[in-house]
Design an enzyme around this catalytic site. Sequence first.
Site, mmCIF file in Angstrom:
data_model
loop_
_atom_site.group_PDB
_atom_site.id
_atom_site.type_symbol
_atom_site.label_atom_id
_atom_site.label_comp_id
_atom_site.label_asym_id
_atom_site.label_seq_id
_atom_site.Cartn_x
_atom_site.Cartn_y
_atom_site.Cartn_z
ATOM 1 C CG ASN A 197 12.110 0.771 6.431
ATOM 2 O OD1 ASN A 197 11.657 0.172 5.767
ATOM 3 N ND2 ASN A 197 11.971 0.777 7.382
ATOM 4 C CG ASP A 241 12.688 -0.959 12.043
ATOM 5 O OD1 ASP A 241 12.354 -0.896 10.835
ATOM 6 O OD2 ASP A 241 11.979 -1.894 12.326
ATOM 7 N NE ARG A 270 22.395 -11.115 7.243
ATOM 8 C CZ ARG A 270 22.315 -10.514 7.566
ATOM 9 N NH1 ARG A 270 21.310 -8.515 7.118
ATOM 10 N NH2 ARG A 270 23.375 -10.235 8.718
ATOM 11 C CG MET A 301 8.953 -8.520 5.820
ATOM 12 S SD MET A 301 8.350 -7.065 6.699
ATOM 13 C CE MET A 301 8.419 -8.197 8.735
ATOM 14 C CD GLU A 320 3.015 2.268 7.856
ATOM 15 O OE1 GLU A 320 3.290 2.745 6.760
ATOM 16 O OE2 GLU A 320 2.709 2.704 8.195
ATOM 17 C CG HIS A 365 9.461 1.479 11.551
ATOM 18 N ND1 HIS A 365 9.065 0.103 12.101
ATOM 19 C CD2 HIS A 365 9.253 1.948 12.870
ATOM 20 C CE1 HIS A 365 9.103 -0.936 12.953
ATOM 21 N NE2 HIS A 365 8.865 0.479 14.283
ATOM 22 C CB SER A 384 -1.039 0.152 1.226
ATOM 23 O OG SER A 384 -0.283 0.092 2.071
ATOM 24 C CG ASN A 385 3.679 2.570 2.751
ATOM 25 O OD1 ASN A 385 3.147 3.671 3.312
ATOM 26 N ND2 ASN A 385 3.564 1.520 4.232
#
Length: 220
Positions: free
Chosen positions: A109, A147, A67, A92, A176, A111, A14-15
Site C-alpha cells: 500500500n 496504514d 467484507r 478505499m 509517491e 500512504h 495517479s499512482n
Amino acid sequence: MKRRVAILISGRGSNMAALIQAAMAADFPAEIALVISNRADAAGLGKARASGITTLVIESKPFGGDRAAFEALLQSALDEHRIDLICLAGFMRLFTAEFVQRWYGKMLNIHPSLLPSFPGLDPQAQALKAGVRISGATVHFVIAQTDAGPILMQGAVPVCSDDTPQTLAARILQIEHRIYPDALRLLASDKVHLDGDMCRLEGGDSGDALISPAVSPKGT
Ligand code: GRF
C-alpha cells in the site's frame, strides 16, 4: 518470469498510472496484469484501459459490511488472472484479517505520510496541524492494522510555512509516483525479505529505500 501484479483502485489512479508507466520498461520485473476498482466511476479505470490494461469492476457497496463475500469475488478474479502481487493505490476498502493473511508479504500500500506518523484520513492536514517540517510518503506491506506494516520505502518532502493540505498533497504525490514503482521493482526482484515487523533489503541498506528532499521547497 515477470511477476503478475494487480492494482486495486477506488479513484483517480495517479499512482496506478505511475506503476503502469514504469512497468512498460523492458527490464521491469513485474507486469501490470489487471486493474480492479471497487467503484464503477473510478477515473483510473479509463486511464488503465487507455494503456491497454485489463480492468475489472467489483463493486463493494452492494456487499455492505459483508467484507468476506466481497473478498471471495476479488480472490477468484485474482486467481483467474494468476496474480502474484497486489498494489493498493487509493483503494478505499478495508480487508478482513483472513484476506490480509492470505496476501501477507505480497500486498503493498502507499500512504501520503511518513508512517507511523499520520495514518488514516487527511494525513496532509494532520501533518500541517502537527507543524512538522518534513513529510512524505510510505510504501509498506499490508497488515490487518490500517496504514501500518513493514515499511519498504519512503520518500520525504519539505513542508512549507504557507502550505495548505492541497499544496502539500500535490508535493507528496510527486514523490509517491517515484517511490511506488521503485518499491515494486525491489519486491518483484526478490530483493526484499520480511523479518518480523521489519523489511530488510538484500545487500543491506544502500539507500535504495529512501528518497530525501533534493530540491528547495519552493521549487517542488
Ligand atoms: C494517494 O495519495 C495515496 O497515497 C493514497 O490515496 C491517494 C490515491 O491517489 N493512499 P491516486 O488515486 O493514486 O491518484
